[in-house]
Design a protein around this motif. Sequence first.
Motif, PDB file in Angstrom:
ATOM      1  N   ASN A   3      12.350 -68.763 -22.163  1.00 30.60           N
ATOM      2  CA  ASN A   3      12.852 -68.953 -23.276  1.00 30.60           C
ATOM      3  C   ASN A   3      12.481 -70.137 -24.165  1.00 30.60           C
TER       4      ASN A   3
ATOM      5  N   ASN B 192      18.981 -72.562 -17.131  1.00 34.24           N
ATOM      6  CA  ASN B 192      17.808 -73.537 -17.617  1.00 34.24           C
ATOM      7  C   ASN B 192      17.117 -74.028 -16.296  1.00 34.24           C
TER       8      ASN B 192
ATOM      9  N   PRO C  61      25.006 -70.764 -15.573  1.00 35.02           N
ATOM     10  CA  PRO C  61      25.672 -70.037 -14.443  1.00 35.02           C
ATOM     11  C   PRO C  61      25.473 -70.582 -13.175  1.00 35.02           C
TER      12      PRO C  61
ATOM     13  N   CYS D  48      28.093 -76.821 -18.425  1.00 33.86           N
ATOM     14  CA  CYS D  48      26.145 -77.177 -18.437  1.00 33.86           C
ATOM     15  C   CYS D  48      25.862 -78.691 -17.987  1.00 33.86           C
TER      16      CYS D  48
ATOM     17  N   VAL E  65      12.790 -72.805 -27.743  1.00 32.18           N
ATOM     18  CA  VAL E  65      13.326 -72.787 -29.114  1.00 32.18           C
ATOM     19  C   VAL E  65      12.238 -73.668 -29.884  1.00 32.18           C
TER      20      VAL E  65
ATOM     21  N   GLU F 255      13.811 -68.183 -32.295  1.00 30.82           N
ATOM     22  CA  GLU F 255      14.020 -69.013 -33.642  1.00 30.82           C
ATOM     23  C   GLU F 255      15.240 -69.693 -33.738  1.00 30.82           C
ATOM     24  N   LEU F 256      15.143 -70.930 -33.991  1.00 38.13           N
ATOM     25  CA  LEU F 256      16.492 -71.779 -34.068  1.00 38.13           C
ATOM     26  C   LEU F 256      17.362 -71.276 -34.728  1.00 38.13           C
ATOM     27  N   MET F 257      18.774 -71.137 -34.328  1.00 35.90           N
ATOM     28  CA  MET F 257      19.680 -70.341 -34.905  1.00 35.90           C
ATOM     29  C   MET F 257      20.794 -71.626 -35.461  1.00 35.90           C
TER      30      MET F 257
ATOM     31  N   MET G  62      27.055 -71.910 -28.474  1.00 34.77           N
ATOM     32  CA  MET G  62      26.332 -70.937 -27.620  1.00 34.77           C
ATOM     33  C   MET G  62      26.817 -70.883 -26.463  1.00 34.77           C
ATOM     34  N   LYS G  63      27.129 -72.464 -25.745  1.00 33.21           N
ATOM     35  CA  LYS G  63      27.691 -72.489 -24.461  1.00 33.21           C
ATOM     36  C   LYS G  63      28.836 -71.487 -24.270  1.00 33.21           C
TER      37      LYS G  63
ATOM     38  N   TYR H 217      19.976 -78.949 -29.806  1.00 39.06           N
ATOM     39  CA  TYR H 217      20.519 -77.933 -30.735  1.00 39.06           C
ATOM     40  C   TYR H 217      21.703 -77.429 -30.379  1.00 39.06           C
TER      41      TYR H 217
ATOM     42  N   THR I 286      24.901 -65.599 -17.702  1.00 35.16           N
ATOM     43  CA  THR I 286      24.676 -66.583 -18.616  1.00 35.16           C
ATOM     44  C   THR I 286      25.740 -67.726 -18.620  1.00 35.16           C
ATOM     45  N   GLY I 287      25.571 -68.650 -19.459  1.00 33.50           N
ATOM     46  CA  GLY I 287      26.683 -69.584 -19.728  1.00 33.50           C
ATOM     47  C   GLY I 287      26.613 -70.461 -20.951  1.00 33.50           C
TER      48      GLY I 287
HETATM   49  N1  SAM Z   1      22.081 -72.537 -19.692  1.00 34.84           N
HETATM   50  C1  SAM Z   1      21.520 -71.420 -19.764  1.00 34.84           C
HETATM   51  C2  SAM Z   1      20.192 -71.561 -20.163  1.00 34.84           C
HETATM   52  O1  SAM Z   1      19.677 -72.814 -20.638  1.00 34.84           O
HETATM   53  O2  SAM Z   1      19.251 -70.606 -20.171  1.00 34.84           O
HETATM   54  C3  SAM Z   1      22.214 -70.320 -20.597  1.00 34.84           C
HETATM   55  C4  SAM Z   1      22.903 -70.605 -21.712  1.00 34.84           C
HETATM   56  S1  SAM Z   1      22.076 -71.177 -22.929  1.00 34.84           S
HETATM   57  C5  SAM Z   1      23.396 -71.305 -24.175  1.00 34.84           C
HETATM   58  C6  SAM Z   1      21.145 -69.495 -23.556  1.00 34.84           C
HETATM   59  C7  SAM Z   1      20.083 -69.895 -24.596  1.00 34.84           C
HETATM   60  O3  SAM Z   1      20.517 -70.117 -25.647  1.00 34.84           O
HETATM   61  C8  SAM Z   1      18.877 -70.859 -24.238  1.00 34.84           C
HETATM   62  O4  SAM Z   1      17.794 -70.291 -24.228  1.00 34.84           O
HETATM   63  C9  SAM Z   1      19.224 -71.823 -25.247  1.00 34.84           C
HETATM   64  O5  SAM Z   1      17.652 -72.307 -25.616  1.00 34.84           O
HETATM   65  C10 SAM Z   1      19.625 -71.118 -26.436  1.00 34.84           C
HETATM   66  N2  SAM Z   1      20.240 -71.729 -27.465  1.00 34.84           N
HETATM   67  C11 SAM Z   1      21.514 -72.567 -27.542  1.00 34.84           C
HETATM   68  N3  SAM Z   1      21.400 -73.020 -28.772  1.00 34.84           N
HETATM   69  C12 SAM Z   1      20.472 -72.228 -29.428  1.00 34.84           C
HETATM   70  C13 SAM Z   1      20.244 -72.339 -31.159  1.00 34.84           C
HETATM   71  N4  SAM Z   1      20.857 -72.937 -31.800  1.00 34.84           N
HETATM   72  N5  SAM Z   1      19.090 -71.872 -31.391  1.00 34.84           N
HETATM   73  C14 SAM Z   1      18.362 -70.938 -30.659  1.00 34.84           C
HETATM   74  N6  SAM Z   1      18.559 -71.061 -29.459  1.00 34.84           N
HETATM   75  C15 SAM Z   1      19.941 -71.583 -28.631  1.00 34.84           C
END
Ligand code: SAM
Length: 320
Positions: A156, A96, A70, A21, A158, A186-188, A315-316, A27, A66-67
């Motif tokens: 999206n 992003n 991506p 990324c 957060v 919602e923050l996860m 998440m990545k 987060y 996604t990624g």
């Molecule tokens: N890089 C791409 C992006 O930013 O959309 C795709 C991967 S990113 C991991 C996908 C989504 O996961 C993003 O919208 C990001 O804000 C969300 N995300 C990552 N960690 C998170 C967390 N702990 N809580 C909530 N959302 C999270």
Amino acid sequence: MIVDRLGRRFRNLRVSLTAACNYACTYCVPDGKKLMPARNEMAATDLLKAVQLLQQAAGIEQVRITGGEPLLTPKFDEFLNGVMALPLNDVSLTTNGQLLPRKADVIVNSGMKRINVSLDTLNPERFKRIARGGDLETVLHGIELMLEAGLKVKINMVPMRTQNAGEIIPMLEYCLERGIELRFIELMRMGHLLNSNGFVADYVSMESLLDMIGAVYQFERTGAPYDSTAVRFDIHDKGVFGIIANESEPFCRSCTRLRLSSDGRLYGCLSNSRYQGMSELIELPIHEALPQLQNMLVSALDDKKLSFQGETTVMKFIGG
Ligand code: SAM
């Protein structure tokens, strides 16, 4: 078709093209280091083979790319065009947005109809603090290009109490003015946020979000597809927003998602780090691959939890 006792089956596949990324969101990544690709990332052709096998074995109807990020990987164009050629109901992308201006033509020419852009703030300084990479203007330009080309855009965001909670209304207004559906995630409790004080300090619940929005706009809850991740609300005559309420109103009992990571791991649940390795299976003749895949899918479906409990997985890797 494999179905569990709650009637859940796999319908949506999220494919993480790379774990790399160009951001290091606070987060998602604990130490601010930019993320590298996973060690054994699969080529576009192999990921496409995996998607086709999953279509046959699990009845996958929708794919989200996604990624990681991506758009960062050179295999993006080949994978996108390959997956668009498959008989699927829907192909979408989560990005992003940093490379959207560069990739706009490829995306538009592929015939893709909708895209989700992750954007947590409209303030350039705060953007740098949260994303720790990239530049806000480029993302906003990319979003305009997608809208001009007629793609449906969702954003999206957060919301985090100590960082961008003051931007909930400005972000909503930015989206309503452009016909964009804003989705608050919602923050996860993923990765370093599992059992952390940071999560407790920053978590904004669906209830608090609705209170903040309700002080400015009247809205009512509106319909969402059965297996949708978002609870949706209609602001009369202005537009719709959604909340992905992983903590407040988890959608686990109707979850149809399956995740394929860039190194070929199949995850049945975001809240479970157990996985099935798929990369060797794609080398087998189809009559050998399919029965093995069926067994993997039974295990993956069994991994689905009944409620979101958080997980150490970042998440990545798993593909957000
Ligand atoms: N890089 C791409 C992006 O930013 O959309 C795709 C991967 S990113 C991991 C996908 C989504 O996961 C993003 O919208 C990001 O804000 C969300 N995300 C990552 N960690 C998170 C967390 N702990 N809580 C909530 N959302 C999270």
